[in-house]
Write an enzyme that holds these catalytic residues in place. Structure first.
Site, PDB file in Angstrom:
ATOM      1  N   ASP A 233       0.855  -1.182   0.000  1.00 25.38           N
ATOM      2  CA  ASP A 233       0.000   0.000   0.000  1.00 25.38           C
ATOM      3  C   ASP A 233       0.900   1.244   0.000  1.00 25.38           C
ATOM      4  O   ASP A 233       2.099   1.142   0.235  1.00 25.38           O
ATOM      5  CB  ASP A 233      -0.921   0.013   1.238  1.00 25.38           C
ATOM      6  CG  ASP A 233      -0.175  -0.376   2.499  1.00 25.38           C
ATOM      7  OD1 ASP A 233       0.994   0.059   2.655  1.00 25.38           O
ATOM      8  OD2 ASP A 233      -0.738  -1.094   3.338  1.00 25.38           O
TER       9      ASP A 233
ATOM     10  N   ASP B 145       1.595   5.253   1.261  1.00 25.29           N
ATOM     11  CA  ASP B 145       1.333   6.385   2.143  1.00 25.29           C
ATOM     12  C   ASP B 145       2.006   7.606   1.534  1.00 25.29           C
ATOM     13  O   ASP B 145       3.108   7.508   0.985  1.00 25.29           O
ATOM     14  CB  ASP B 145       1.932   6.135   3.538  1.00 25.29           C
ATOM     15  CG  ASP B 145       1.292   4.950   4.216  1.00 25.29           C
ATOM     16  OD1 ASP B 145       0.054   4.872   4.224  1.00 25.29           O
ATOM     17  OD2 ASP B 145       2.030   4.070   4.709  1.00 25.29           O
TER      18      ASP B 145
ATOM     19  N   ASP C  62       9.063   4.679  13.144  1.00 23.49           N
ATOM     20  CA  ASP C  62       9.678   3.669  14.007  1.00 23.49           C
ATOM     21  C   ASP C  62      11.124   3.319  13.626  1.00 23.49           C
ATOM     22  O   ASP C  62      12.044   3.508  14.416  1.00 23.49           O
ATOM     23  CB  ASP C  62       8.781   2.417  14.114  1.00 23.49           C
ATOM     24  CG  ASP C  62       8.257   1.911  12.777  1.00 23.49           C
ATOM     25  OD1 ASP C  62       8.656   2.456  11.716  1.00 23.49           O
ATOM     26  OD2 ASP C  62       7.456   0.969  12.781  1.00 23.49           O
TER      27      ASP C  62
END
Ligand code: ATP
Ligand code: MG
Length: 448
Positions: free
Chosen positions: A71, A73, A151
């Site tokens: 996907d 972003d 992260d």
């Protein structure tokens, strides 16, 4: 307070060192024509309005590794309202952090506004629980700050399709080249903010073939208990990603190695200690991984049915041992196992029906005479239940011959099937079968 004071005295020494490196196409080789058309439309529409807009996160990492992103972003300096106004088929979502989903046909591109620091460096502090877990951080920030709050360094690169450049503030590109998964900032602090990052470390390192950096890995063992404070639904989402990553077996082995499986897959503690249980679970995970790699559909319900089977089996045999009849005993065992798991792992109830069907069809495979095998073949869940039987046979819990018979039976022509039926349909046995068959129909949701 103390942290604020420290950062005043020492500047931002506690924060990771960020220095922008712009990596040109000839170094990373990610051509814009590899990016999904939907993501390209989002970045170019935003840029045409004078906004900064980059593909960010896992998609950049995957493209740089030569993989196809799952996907996309996009990160931008436009506010959610500005993004929403630009795209007809879009909506603002999210409470913890508001972002925009932009839809193009079946694709959804997630667009978020650059996010500020969670640790007081921005204009508003994040809301935390008593363990330091961040509950809300809803502050817009700069691109650099947006990178720092992600992260791992490899997840914090920005790709601009217009220039085909990667903007890398934290050395993610070098880490990717070195096959290293490294936490941004102080790992202890970052795991405390969001313990799910421990699961992500295991999943991403397995999926991408990266080594978890020693400094990132070291605290996991002592911090794994923090997973208990994460809402069960979030743990479930992350576990599902892990189980459906195509590397589930490796992930589970690593979870055990890092001591992270307690409280996640509590049943695994017990099950994996029995050779038969361990073999069954590992076969189920291997099987799932293989299907995902072959782009075949996998059903989470099937997978959970497999992970919990030996618990059901133990409870079932226990009830039988205490004098219950086989089918009510199985029914009771299923109820018990499902209610415990619902609390611990938050397996949503929508999977219950599939799990129950798969489990309660299992005893029906043992009848190989009369009309019942034909009825079982017609059951809408036959294929899943049969695949489950195959796993049981492969793990040694059922005779291989039983699974082989069903394999042949389903492929056989109608006349051949009649020949295959077991001849032991004498009146006495038939009566007995009929009784147990009726009970089987009573526990099977399909038979109700
Ligand atoms: P996947 O291949 O599973 O999609 P991903 O890294 O893209 O991996 P997502 O959950 O899609 O994972 O998250 C997108 C990006 O958001 C990540 O790459 C990372 O930059 C950031 N992110 C996700 N989860 C966290 C987290 N718990 N803490 C900080 N940043 C996160
Ligand atoms: Mg992603």
């Amino acid at each position: 307070m103390i942290k604020k004071l420290l950062s005043k005295v020492f500047g931002r020494s506690a924060s990771p060192r960020a220095r922008l490196r712009i990596i040109p196409f000839d170094q990373h080789g990610v051509a814009r024509n590899r990016v999904s058309g939907s993501a390209l439309r989002v970045t170019s529409a935003l840029q045409a309005k004078g906004h900064a807009a980059f593909i960010v996160g896992g998609a950049v990492r995957d493209l740089a590794l030569g993989l196809e992103p799952k996907d996309y972003d996009v990160a931008t300096d436009a506010t959610p309202e500005e993004v929403h106004a630009l795209f007809r088929r879009s909506r603002i979502i999210g409470r913890r952090f508001r972002l925009v989903h932009v839809m193009f046909g079946p694709d959804t591109v997630e667009v978020s506004t650059f996010r500020g620091r969670a640790d007081g460096g921005g204009e508003g502090d994040a809301v935390r629980d008593e363990h330091g877990r961040i509950l809300r951080d809803n502050v817009f920030g700069s691109q650099e700050e947006d990178a720092i709050r992600r992260d791992f360094t490899v997840n914090a690169m920005f790709y601009n399709p217009a220039t085909q450049e990667i903007w890398d503030y934290l050395g993610g590109f070098a880490d990717l080249r070195a096959k290293r998964l490294r936490m941004i900032g102080d790992p202890v602090e970052r795991f405390r903010e969001d313990p799910v990052r421990m699961l992500r470390a295991v999943r991403l390192s397995s999926k991408l073939g990266l080594e978890i950096d020693s400094g990132t890995r070291a605290p996991i063992r002592t911090m794994s208990d923090l997973m208990q404070n994460v809402p069960a639904a979030r743990v479930f989402d992350e576990m599902l990603k892990l189980l459906l990553s195509g590397h589930a077996k490796e992930c589970v082995v690593r979870l055990r190695r890092e001591g992270l499986h307690h409280g996640l897959l509590p049943m695994l503690d017990v099950i994996l200690e029995q050779p038969l249980g361990e073999r069954f679970v590992m076969l189920a995970l291997e099987n799932t991984d293989q299907r995902i790699r072959e782009d075949k559909p996998v059903s989470p319900g099937f997978l959970f049915a497999a992970l919990l089977w030996h618990e059901v089996l133990a409870a079932w045999k226990g009830h039988e041992g205490r004098g219950m009849k086989p089918f009510p005993a199985l029914q009771r065992a299923m109820d018990e196992v499902l209610s415990v798991q619902e609390k611990k792992l938050a397996i949503p109830r929508r999977y219950d029906a599939v799990m129950r069907e798969i489990w309660s069809m299992q005893p029906r495979f043992e009848t190989r005479a009369g009309r019942r095998p034909f009825a079982l073949l017609e059951h809408p869940r036959f294929r899943a239940a049969y695949d489950f039987l195959v796993l049981r046979a492969q793990s040694g819990e059922q005779p291989a011959e039983l699974a082989a018979w069903w394999e042949r039976f389903q492929r056989a022509e109608p006349e051949e099937r009649n020949v295959m039926l077991q001849p032991d349909t004498g009146p006495r046995k038939r009566r007995r079968r009929r009784r147990s068959g009726a009970a089987a129909a009573a526990v099977s949701p399909g038979g109700q």
